[in-house]
Design a protein around this motif. Structure first.
Motif, short mmCIF file in Angstrom:
data_model
loop_
_atom_site.label_atom_id
_atom_site.label_comp_id
_atom_site.label_asym_id
_atom_site.label_seq_id
_atom_site.Cartn_x
_atom_site.Cartn_y
_atom_site.Cartn_z
N ALA A 181 0.83 -1.21 0.00
CA ALA A 181 0.00 0.00 0.00
C ALA A 181 0.87 1.26 0.00
O ALA A 181 1.84 1.37 0.73
N SER A 182 0.51 2.19 -0.85
CA SER A 182 1.19 3.48 -0.84
C SER A 182 0.61 4.33 0.27
O SER A 182 -0.53 4.14 0.70
N MET A 183 1.40 5.25 0.76
CA MET A 183 0.96 6.10 1.87
C MET A 183 0.44 7.44 1.35
O MET A 183 0.88 7.94 0.33
N ASN A 184 -0.49 7.98 2.09
CA ASN A 184 -0.92 9.35 1.80
C ASN A 184 -0.87 10.16 3.09
O ASN A 184 -0.52 9.64 4.15
N ASP A 185 -1.19 11.39 3.02
CA ASP A 185 -1.03 12.28 4.17
C ASP A 185 -1.99 11.95 5.31
O ASP A 185 -1.78 12.36 6.45
N ASN A 186 -3.03 11.20 5.01
CA ASN A 186 -4.04 10.91 6.03
C ASN A 186 -3.85 9.55 6.69
O ASN A 186 -4.68 9.12 7.46
N ALA B 271 -3.20 3.78 3.16
CA ALA B 271 -4.18 3.74 2.07
C ALA B 271 -5.09 2.53 2.21
O ALA B 271 -6.19 2.51 1.69
N VAL B 272 -4.62 1.49 2.92
CA VAL B 272 -5.42 0.29 3.14
C VAL B 272 -5.62 0.12 4.64
O VAL B 272 -4.66 0.10 5.40
N VAL B 273 -6.85 0.02 5.06
CA VAL B 273 -7.18 -0.19 6.47
C VAL B 273 -7.74 -1.60 6.60
O VAL B 273 -8.67 -1.98 5.89
N VAL B 274 -7.19 -2.37 7.51
CA VAL B 274 -7.61 -3.75 7.69
C VAL B 274 -8.93 -3.81 8.44
O VAL B 274 -9.09 -3.17 9.49
N ASP C 265 -12.86 -7.92 10.86
CA ASP C 265 -13.76 -9.03 10.56
C ASP C 265 -13.49 -9.65 9.20
O ASP C 265 -14.15 -10.62 8.82
N ASN C 266 -12.51 -9.09 8.46
CA ASN C 266 -12.17 -9.63 7.14
C ASN C 266 -10.71 -9.27 6.85
O ASN C 266 -10.42 -8.47 5.97
N VAL C 267 -9.82 -9.89 7.62
CA VAL C 267 -8.40 -9.49 7.63
C VAL C 267 -7.76 -9.65 6.26
O VAL C 267 -6.94 -8.82 5.85
N PHE C 268 -8.10 -10.70 5.54
CA PHE C 268 -7.48 -10.97 4.24
C PHE C 268 -8.39 -10.57 3.08
O PHE C 268 -8.35 -11.18 2.01
N GLU C 269 -9.16 -9.56 3.29
CA GLU C 269 -10.07 -9.09 2.24
C GLU C 269 -9.30 -8.83 0.94
O GLU C 269 -8.30 -8.12 0.92
N GLY C 270 -9.78 -9.43 -0.14
CA GLY C 270 -9.18 -9.21 -1.44
C GLY C 270 -7.94 -10.03 -1.71
O GLY C 270 -7.33 -9.89 -2.78
N SER C 271 -7.55 -10.89 -0.78
CA SER C 271 -6.33 -11.68 -0.98
C SER C 271 -6.51 -12.67 -2.13
O SER C 271 -7.49 -13.40 -2.20
N GLN C 272 -5.53 -12.70 -3.04
CA GLN C 272 -5.58 -13.64 -4.16
C GLN C 272 -5.29 -15.07 -3.72
O GLN C 272 -5.53 -16.01 -4.47
N GLN D 54 1.83 7.03 20.78
CA GLN D 54 2.77 5.93 20.57
C GLN D 54 2.06 4.59 20.56
O GLN D 54 2.36 3.72 19.74
N ARG D 55 1.10 4.42 21.46
CA ARG D 55 0.32 3.18 21.47
C ARG D 55 -0.42 3.01 20.14
O ARG D 55 -0.48 1.90 19.59
N HIS D 56 -0.98 4.10 19.65
CA HIS D 56 -1.74 4.04 18.40
C HIS D 56 -0.84 3.68 17.23
O HIS D 56 -1.20 2.84 16.39
N VAL D 57 0.32 4.30 17.16
CA VAL D 57 1.24 4.04 16.04
C VAL D 57 1.68 2.57 16.04
O VAL D 57 1.70 1.91 15.00
N LEU D 58 2.04 2.06 17.22
CA LEU D 58 2.50 0.68 17.30
C LEU D 58 1.36 -0.33 17.11
O LEU D 58 1.55 -1.39 16.52
N GLY D 59 0.19 0.02 17.63
CA GLY D 59 -0.89 -0.96 17.67
C GLY D 59 -1.89 -0.90 16.54
O GLY D 59 -2.60 -1.88 16.28
N SER D 60 -1.96 0.23 15.83
CA SER D 60 -2.96 0.33 14.75
C SER D 60 -2.43 -0.29 13.47
O SER D 60 -1.23 -0.28 13.20
#
Length: 279
Positions: free
Chosen positions: A28-33, A36-39, A42-49, A93-99
């Motif tokens: 996933a490429s990153m953007n300022d927000n 780009a992909v949020v897991v 309930d569907n961790v492998f969504e779209g996995s080939q 810091q918790r959010h960065v490591l855990g999200s």
């Protein structure tokens, strides 16, 4: 079979494995927000080939999807307990490591016509530590997993021996095994050791099956030793441990995404090879 070179002996791993992850999260490429992909928990492998490759296995997609959802949520809870134990109070810091944690599912079959023989480097899986933060492991009733207890004066037995040894991890019905990985060792500057383990083939009459979920910190978390551990003296925490492919220092200053690519590079080209540049 997998072959890896360790010192003067060729290590032979006699397992078969099937691995899945969400490749979109890796690339996933990153953007300022943010990512780009949020897991979706309930569907961790969504779209996995990978699901297309396994479509000939009845219910594989449904079962693994449900299992990964449960594993994802368990990992979130484990991270909360870890952050509490490490006294990480900063919510950012918790959010960065855990999200947006990165998860890999690996299903393994251990079977061989010969029993394992560590003296000649023949294993189900040779000695190694896991790359990530936590590993959530489910096994069948067949023994074989061993964990390494390093030489440490605090581990003296009743006979006053402090020699390192390999300890059996007996399978317990309806129980999961949780391993700490290299990312936790890096985060604590070696205070919390990643679990060195191996798998031996203990029977030639039936295979041994296990399912591992390898969890990592947030994909774009830049991680390294926490300030409270940077002055820690960890000498003596581990003495005489077998050599493994886990080299922790080069990961400092890398995000989980960069670290994962670095470890893949190591696994293909060897530990001593030059790492890919930090993006």
């Amino acid at each position: 079979k997998e072959a890896t070179q360790t010192a003067s002996v060729q290590q032979i791993d006699t397992k078969e494995q099937f691995m899945m992850t969400n490749n979109k999260l890796i690339t996933a490429s990153m953007n300022d927000n943010g990512p780009a992909v949020v897991v979706d928990p309930d569907n961790v492998f969504e779209g996995s080939q990978n699901y297309n490759l396994a479509k000939h296995v009845p219910d594989h997609a449904h079962v693994t999807s449900q299992y990964m959802s449960a594993a994802y949520k368990l990992n979130v809870r484990l991270q909360e307990l870890l952050f509490q134990a490490l006294k990480i109070e900063d919510e950012t810091q918790r959010h960065v490591l855990g999200s947006h944690p990165f998860l890999v599912l690996k299903q393994m079959k251990y079977f061989d016509t010969k029993l394992s023989d560590p003296s000649i480097g023949r294993y189900g899986a040779g000695p190694h530590t896991d790359w990530g933060s936590f590993t959530i492991l489910a096994t069948d009733a067949t023994p074989g997993l061993q964990i390494y207890r390093p030489k440490n004066n605090s581990n003296k037995k009743k006979d006053n021996s402090s020699s390192p040894e390999w300890l059996d991890v007996p399978p317990i019905p309806n129980a999961l095994i949780i391993n700490a990985g290299d990312q936790i060792s890096i985060l604590t500057n070696g205070k919390y050791q990643s679990a060195l383990h191996r798998v031996l083939t203990t029977t030639t009459t039936k295979p041994r099956y296990s399912t591992a979920v390898f969890c990592y910190f947030g994909m774009d978390a830049n991680f390294g030793p926490l300030p409270q551990f940077q002055q820690e003296d960890t000498d003596g925490c581990e003495t005489g441990a077998p050599t493994t492919a886990a080299e922790k220092d080069p990961s400092k200053g890398r995000t989980t995404r960069e670290y994962f690519h670095y470890k893949l590079h190591q696994s293909v080209y060897g530990v001593s090879s030059s790492p890919p540049p930090i993006a």
